[in-house]
Enzyme design. Structure first.
Site, PDB file in Angstrom:
ATOM      1  CE  LYS A  52      -3.819  -2.327   2.371  1.00  0.00           C
ATOM      2  NZ  LYS A  52      -4.550  -2.597   3.622  1.00  0.00           N
ATOM      3  CD  GLN A  96      -3.377  -4.412   6.693  1.00  0.00           C
ATOM      4  OE1 GLN A  96      -3.561  -3.349   6.119  1.00  0.00           O
ATOM      5  NE2 GLN A  96      -3.748  -5.563   6.163  1.00  0.00           N
ATOM      6  CG  ASP A 119      -9.238   0.193   5.496  1.00  0.00           C
ATOM      7  OD1 ASP A 119      -9.022  -0.201   4.340  1.00  0.00           O
ATOM      8  OD2 ASP A 119      -8.500  -0.049   6.463  1.00  0.00           O
TER       9      ASP A 119
HETATM   10  N1  GUN Z   1      -6.751  -6.664   6.436  1.00  0.00           N
HETATM   11  C1  GUN Z   1      -7.130  -7.336   5.312  1.00  0.00           C
HETATM   12  N2  GUN Z   1      -7.689  -6.486   4.426  1.00  0.00           N
HETATM   13  C2  GUN Z   1      -7.655  -5.253   4.993  1.00  0.00           C
HETATM   14  C3  GUN Z   1      -8.059  -3.967   4.556  1.00  0.00           C
HETATM   15  O1  GUN Z   1      -8.610  -3.773   3.462  1.00  0.00           O
HETATM   16  N3  GUN Z   1      -7.836  -2.961   5.421  1.00  0.00           N
HETATM   17  C4  GUN Z   1      -7.265  -3.141   6.633  1.00  0.00           C
HETATM   18  N4  GUN Z   1      -7.111  -2.084   7.412  1.00  0.00           N
HETATM   19  N5  GUN Z   1      -6.874  -4.320   7.072  1.00  0.00           N
HETATM   20  C5  GUN Z   1      -7.064  -5.373   6.243  1.00  0.00           C
END
Ligand code: GUN
Length: 292
Positions: A52, A96, A119
């Site tokens: 990311k 995350q 998110d």
């Molecule tokens: N863990 C797995 N997918 C995601 C996501 O899209 N965002 C976050 N913050 N954690 C994740």
């Protein structure tokens, strides 16, 4: 069969975002800034978060990675969240998931400022999305909707069966597919662990979205000829022949199902890369909204 190529489409999206960032810079505007918080040392989570942050650099965003130790307390994590909420330089951020077991995920997600919740996990954003108000749409379902739109897949009046009712994928994609609008307007069934005769149900589906996390679960005999098949599965399976010792396997037995499908997403290279592109898109939206 037409491949819904998430790698190519996400690249196009990133190029579009990069062009917008260049224009913002030229006009002397602040460029988007995404922060990501990661607690602990989980390998898969670290890989996702690094990817990311790298993508932010590719499109000209600023990015900040906040790494906290495994034994971070709830109080310290909430302090970090409060600091990110208050920091005007940060347009959007993510925490995350999953968090280490001793931390209360729900309390943390509730503490995120919905305006910075790129998110789209905060109840305010989820509720606003369901009500078709301005919100942040979670990146994975947003990415699926973009793929359908960019490939002009006809979803209106079609029967979509979503496998899985998670808050991150299954539930939101079921809402989005049933909403009014182009590349939506579907009739949606949400299947889950208590669903009876899933095979018969899937055989009635014009569109299948599988967000189950069981490798190669969806077989050709579960799929109607001409169905659109979206595979959200990304399970790591041990594979000594690969440099990393594993490979990524989807929910759909691609080789079998591709022969029957009209459109299908591959794994890897389908929904996965779209997810990161949509997170960038949400961060750009957060910056634009903060500016206006
Ligand atoms: N863990 C797995 N997918 C995601 C996501 O899209 N965002 C976050 N913050 N954690 C994740």
């Amino acid at each position: 069969m037409i491949l819904l190529d998430g790698k190519k489409t996400s690249q196009e999206l990133k190029e579009e975002i990069a062009a917008e960032v260049t224009a913002m810079r030229q006009q002397g505007q602040k460029v988007p800034h995404l922060a990501a918080v990661i607690v602990g040392n989980d390998g898969a989570s670290l890989t996702y978060v690094s990817s990311k942050v790298r993508s932010c650099e590719q499109v000209g965003f600023e990015s900040t990675l906040v790494r906290l130790p495994e034994d971070t307390t709830q109080e310290d994590l909430l302090k970090e969240v409060a600091a990110l909420n208050a920091n005007e330089a940060i347009d959007g951020y993510i925490v995350q998931l999953p968090l280490p077991a001793h931390l209360d995920e729900e309390e943390v997600l509730l503490a995120i400022d919905p305006k910075k919740d790129v998110d789209g996990f905060h109840p305010t954003n989820f509720g606003r999305m369901a009500l078709e108000l301005e919100s942040f749409i979670p990146a994975t379902p947003f990415g699926i909707m973009q793929l359908l739109e960019r490939y002009k897949v006809d979803t209106s009046g079609k029967h979509a069966v979503v496998i899985g009712r998670s808050h991150i994928v299954g539930r939101p994609i079921s809402i989005l597919l049933s909403q009014k609008g182009d590349f939506a307007n579907a009739t949606v069934t949400v299947a889950h662990s208590r669903t009876k005769d899933l095979k018969a149900l899937l055989n009635q589906a014009d569109i299948i979205v599988s967000a189950l996390g069981v490798p190669n679960f969806v077989k050709a005999d579960m799929v109607k000829p001409g169905a659109v098949v979206i595979d959200v599965g990304i399970t790591r399976v041990e594979d000594a022949s690969r440099p990393k010792g594993y490979r990524i396997v989807g929910d759909v037995d691609f080789e079998q199902v591709a022969e029957k499908a009209s459109y299908i997403t591959p794994v890897p290279g389908g929904v996965g890369p779209m997810t990161i592109a949509m997170l960038l898109k949400n961060t750009l939206l957060a910056r634009r909204r903060a500016q206006s």
